[in-house]
Design a protein around this motif. Structure first.
Motif, PDB file in Angstrom:
ATOM      1  N   ASP A  26      66.798  14.994  26.620  1.00  0.00           N
ATOM      2  CA  ASP A  26      67.399  15.011  27.946  1.00  0.00           C
ATOM      3  C   ASP A  26      66.346  15.159  29.055  1.00  0.00           C
ATOM      4  N   ARG A  27      65.119  15.500  28.694  1.00  0.00           N
ATOM      5  CA  ARG A  27      64.026  15.600  29.663  1.00  0.00           C
ATOM      6  C   ARG A  27      63.320  14.265  29.883  1.00  0.00           C
ATOM      7  N   LEU A  28      63.569  13.301  29.043  1.00  0.00           N
ATOM      8  CA  LEU A  28      62.920  12.002  29.182  1.00  0.00           C
ATOM      9  C   LEU A  28      63.528  11.250  30.352  1.00  0.00           C
ATOM     10  N   TRP A  29      62.693  10.618  31.120  1.00  0.00           N
ATOM     11  CA  TRP A  29      63.151   9.850  32.275  1.00  0.00           C
ATOM     12  C   TRP A  29      63.188   8.388  31.933  1.00  0.00           C
ATOM     13  N   ASP A  30      64.139   7.709  32.477  1.00  0.00           N
ATOM     14  CA  ASP A  30      64.198   6.257  32.350  1.00  0.00           C
ATOM     15  C   ASP A  30      63.337   5.675  33.467  1.00  0.00           C
ATOM     16  N   LEU A  31      62.100   5.318  33.148  1.00  0.00           N
ATOM     17  CA  LEU A  31      61.155   4.839  34.155  1.00  0.00           C
ATOM     18  C   LEU A  31      61.459   3.432  34.636  1.00  0.00           C
ATOM     19  N   SER A  32      62.357   2.735  33.965  1.00  0.00           N
ATOM     20  CA  SER A  32      62.668   1.371  34.395  1.00  0.00           C
ATOM     21  C   SER A  32      63.256   1.351  35.804  1.00  0.00           C
ATOM     22  N   ARG A  33      63.907   2.429  36.215  1.00  0.00           N
ATOM     23  CA  ARG A  33      64.485   2.459  37.553  1.00  0.00           C
ATOM     24  C   ARG A  33      63.428   2.581  38.645  1.00  0.00           C
ATOM     25  N   PHE A  34      62.193   2.898  38.293  1.00  0.00           N
ATOM     26  CA  PHE A  34      61.121   3.026  39.269  1.00  0.00           C
ATOM     27  C   PHE A  34      60.266   1.775  39.387  1.00  0.00           C
ATOM     28  N   ASP A  35      60.535   0.747  38.594  1.00  0.00           N
ATOM     29  CA  ASP A  35      59.713  -0.462  38.622  1.00  0.00           C
ATOM     30  C   ASP A  35      59.649  -1.083  40.003  1.00  0.00           C
ATOM     31  N   GLY A  36      60.764  -1.197  40.691  1.00  0.00           N
ATOM     32  CA  GLY A  36      60.778  -1.780  42.024  1.00  0.00           C
ATOM     33  C   GLY A  36      59.975  -0.961  43.018  1.00  0.00           C
ATOM     34  N   ALA A  37      60.043   0.347  42.886  1.00  0.00           N
ATOM     35  CA  ALA A  37      59.310   1.221  43.796  1.00  0.00           C
ATOM     36  C   ALA A  37      57.811   1.080  43.594  1.00  0.00           C
ATOM     37  N   SER A  38      57.372   0.965  42.347  1.00  0.00           N
ATOM     38  CA  SER A  38      55.936   0.847  42.111  1.00  0.00           C
ATOM     39  C   SER A  38      55.405  -0.491  42.590  1.00  0.00           C
ATOM     40  N   VAL A  39      56.199  -1.550  42.461  1.00  0.00           N
ATOM     41  CA  VAL A  39      55.782  -2.855  42.973  1.00  0.00           C
ATOM     42  C   VAL A  39      55.683  -2.799  44.489  1.00  0.00           C
ATOM     43  N   SER A  40      56.652  -2.175  45.131  1.00  0.00           N
ATOM     44  CA  SER A  40      56.643  -2.043  46.579  1.00  0.00           C
ATOM     45  C   SER A  40      55.439  -1.224  47.037  1.00  0.00           C
ATOM     46  N   LEU A  41      55.124  -0.167  46.324  1.00  0.00           N
ATOM     47  CA  LEU A  41      53.973   0.663  46.653  1.00  0.00           C
ATOM     48  C   LEU A  41      52.681  -0.119  46.491  1.00  0.00           C
ATOM     49  N   GLU A  42      52.571  -0.906  45.434  1.00  0.00           N
ATOM     50  CA  GLU A  42      51.395  -1.736  45.223  1.00  0.00           C
ATOM     51  C   GLU A  42      51.251  -2.766  46.346  1.00  0.00           C
ATOM     52  N   GLU A  43      52.351  -3.359  46.769  1.00  0.00           N
ATOM     53  CA  GLU A  43      52.305  -4.321  47.870  1.00  0.00           C
ATOM     54  C   GLU A  43      51.869  -3.641  49.160  1.00  0.00           C
ATOM     55  N   SER A  44      52.357  -2.431  49.381  1.00  0.00           N
ATOM     56  CA  SER A  44      51.990  -1.678  50.577  1.00  0.00           C
ATOM     57  C   SER A  44      50.492  -1.380  50.575  1.00  0.00           C
ATOM     58  N   TYR A  45      49.955  -0.965  49.428  1.00  0.00           N
ATOM     59  CA  TYR A  45      48.520  -0.713  49.323  1.00  0.00           C
ATOM     60  C   TYR A  45      47.728  -1.997  49.552  1.00  0.00           C
ATOM     61  N   ALA A  46      48.215  -3.099  49.015  1.00  0.00           N
ATOM     62  CA  ALA A  46      47.527  -4.382  49.192  1.00  0.00           C
ATOM     63  C   ALA A  46      47.526  -4.788  50.666  1.00  0.00           C
ATOM     64  N   ASP A  47      48.653  -4.581  51.356  1.00  0.00           N
ATOM     65  CA  ASP A  47      48.729  -4.895  52.787  1.00  0.00           C
ATOM     66  C   ASP A  47      47.756  -4.036  53.587  1.00  0.00           C
TER      67      ASP A  47
END
Length: 87
Positions: A3-24
Motif C-alpha cells: 500500500d506504500r507503493l506509488w503508481d508512478l505512471s500518473r506522473f509521466d505527463g508532469a515529468s515531460v512537462s517539467l523537462e519541456e520547461s527546463y528545455a525552454d
C-alpha cells in the motif's frame, strides 16, 4: 508494504512537462548569453540575432518587450535595458 507503493505512471505527463520547461529555460539562457556575448544592445541587433529563433514569427519588435520562451527582453528607447522572467 504494497500500500506504500506509488503508481508512478500518473506522473509521466508532469515529468515531460517539467523537462519541456527546463528545455525552454535552457534555450532562453543560451539566447540571452548570445545577445550579451555579442554585445547586442539595440533592438535592431537583437532582432537580427533572433531572426533564427523558433518563435521569431510571433515576436513583436514594435513594443518595448520581446518574449522568448520563459523570459522577456525589455527595451527602453530601442536599447536593451533588462531581461526578466515571465510573471
Amino acid at each position: 508494504m504494497e500500500d506504500r507503493l506509488w503508481d508512478l505512471s500518473r506522473f509521466d505527463g508532469a515529468s515531460v512537462s517539467l523537462e519541456e520547461s527546463y528545455a525552454d529555460t535552457d534555450a532562453d539562457l543560451r539566447t540571452v548569453a548570445e545577445i550579451i556575448n555579442r554585445a547586442c544592445r539595440s533592438k535592431a541587433e537583437v532582432e537580427r540575432l533572433l531572426s533564427r529563433h523558433r518563435l521569431y514569427g510571433y515576436m513583436d519588435f514594435e513594443t518595448d518587450t520581446i518574449g522568448l520562451e520563459k523570459m522577456v527582453l525589455i527595451f527602453e528607447n530601442d536599447t536593451l535595458k533588462a531581461v526578466a522572467e515571465y510573471r
